[in-house]
Design an enzyme around this catalytic site. Structure first.
Site, short mmCIF file in Angstrom:
data_model
loop_
_atom_site.label_atom_id
_atom_site.label_comp_id
_atom_site.label_asym_id
_atom_site.label_seq_id
_atom_site.Cartn_x
_atom_site.Cartn_y
_atom_site.Cartn_z
N HIS A 103 3.96 -9.55 -7.73
CA HIS A 103 3.10 -10.36 -7.16
C HIS A 103 1.91 -10.75 -7.98
O HIS A 103 1.49 -11.70 -7.81
CB HIS A 103 2.07 -9.37 -6.19
CG HIS A 103 3.04 -8.52 -5.16
ND1 HIS A 103 3.57 -9.02 -4.18
CD2 HIS A 103 3.95 -7.19 -5.28
CE1 HIS A 103 4.45 -8.26 -3.54
NE2 HIS A 103 4.32 -7.07 -4.11
O1 RIB Z 1 0.62 -6.22 -2.15
C1 RIB Z 1 0.60 -6.29 -3.47
C2 RIB Z 1 -0.71 -5.90 -4.16
O2 RIB Z 1 -1.05 -4.43 -4.02
C3 RIB Z 1 -0.23 -6.09 -5.77
O3 RIB Z 1 -1.65 -6.34 -6.38
C4 RIB Z 1 -0.02 -4.76 -6.05
O4 RIB Z 1 -0.33 -4.39 -7.45
C5 RIB Z 1 -0.82 -3.78 -5.34
O5 RIB Z 1 -2.17 -3.57 -5.82
#
Ligand code: RIB
Ligand code: CA
Length: 318
Positions: A241
């Site tokens: 992500h």
């Molecule tokens: O939903 C994904 C996010 O939440 C990313 O930043 C992951 O590292 C968690 O922090």
């Protein structure tokens, strides 16, 4: 050159994001600030120091930020998709840092950097938005020194942490509301709708391992994270992500955005932490007399193969 500050809760995908920034010659990484999130603040901070040591960038200052949400505690503790140490139980395999955090807290360090910057700085929040809300609230005169915020968070078609809420916004809904709805700093939001589409499989990870020592070390951090998403998708994969948000910060326009009025649910109902993007036609919205909420640029499309290739090419250089 793109001047960046990364605000982070490492976190396996945060590790890839930090490594991507370090491996990109067009990036001037001015600071890494830490926040609670995937694991408690002490762990996210230690992981940030270790990751910068791994990348040979202990010149980048690290400052500790918020240890908890702005107002209310999280309604439940997050299940550790990233392992109890935040890096699939492999944090100990990373180099020990040779330095500690700086004497300033995260907000003070970001404010100092913005104040002293010759040109506006891009800030990439990839964890809960607590530090960013505090920065914007405490330093309105510095908003003009922020080129843009490239934020990983939210979900338009469902959540990951709850049925409708994405982890970063769910972790501190009041902070998310302040940053995404109340403020007007130029912002691109990178939601899980897009990051899910950019997931990488075992073959991609194998190419990363073969590419060199940095890639092999990063891939070695992913076991718990791959296991988490394998349950979700039914085949071995993982979702980087935060690296996708950093990729957009490095290459503006890599992700294609649409602009929608948004709200963040800060109530204590089942939707707490949900990003609500109003995708109705503007004249329909006007018909029903809704007050015009903040119009936010949300990244919803990209060339997924190009993103995967960019990440691999850059992380292979380490
Ligand atoms: O939903 C994904 C996010 O939440 C990313 O930043 C992951 O590292 C968690 O922090
Ligand atoms: Ca994160």
């Amino acid at each position: 050159m793109t001047s960046l500050i990364i605000d982070t809760d490492p976190g396996v995908d945060d590790a890839f994001a930090i490594a991507l920034a370090c491996a990109s010659p067009e990036v001037d990484l001015l600071a890494v600030t830490t926040v609670f999130g995937n694991v408690p603040l002490e762990s996210t901070t230690r992981n940030a120091l270790r990751l910068l040591a791994l990348c040979g960038r202990e010149d980048v200052p690290v400052a500790r930020g918020a240890a908890r949400p702005l107002v209310y505690p999280r309604v439940q503790e997050a299940e550790y998709a990233h392992g109890s140490d935040g890096l699939s139980g492999r944090a100990h395999t990373l180099p020990d840092p040779s330095r500690d955090v700086v004497g300033l807290d995260a907000v003070a360090l970001m404010a100092q950097i913005l104040r002293d910057a010759a040109a506006p700085v891009t800030i990439v929040p990839i964890g809960p938005l607590t530090n960013i809300a505090l920065l914007l609230a405490a330093h309105p005169s510095l908003h003009a020194k922020i080129e843009r915020l490239v934020i990983m968070g939210g979900g338009l078609s469902g959540g990951n942490t709850t049925a409708t809420a994405e982890f970063n916004l769910w972790s501190d809904p009041e902070a998310a509301h302040r940053v995404l709805v109340e403020e007007r700093v130029p912002t691109v939001l990178v939601p899980i709708d897009l990051t899910f589409a950019c997931r990488v499989d075992r073959a991609w990870l194998s190419r990363l391992v073969a590419a060199g020592p940095l890639g092999a070390t990063l891939a070695g951090l992913t076991d718990d994270y791959v296991a988490h998403y394998t349950k979700f998708f039914g085949y071995e994969c993982t979702i980087l992500h935060d690296a996708i948000a950093v990729a957009e910060a490095i290459r503006p326009g890599l992700l294609r955005t649409k602009t929608y009025p948004v709200e963040v649910d800060s109530t204590f109902g089942p939707g707490r932490g949900t990003l609500i993007a109003d995708r109705r036609e503007p004249d329909i919205i006007a018909t029903f007399g809704a007050k015009q909420a903040r119009a936010l640029d949300i990244a919803l499309e990209t060339d997924v193969d190009e993103v995967r290739a960019f990440l691999l090419e850059r992380l292979a250089t380490g």
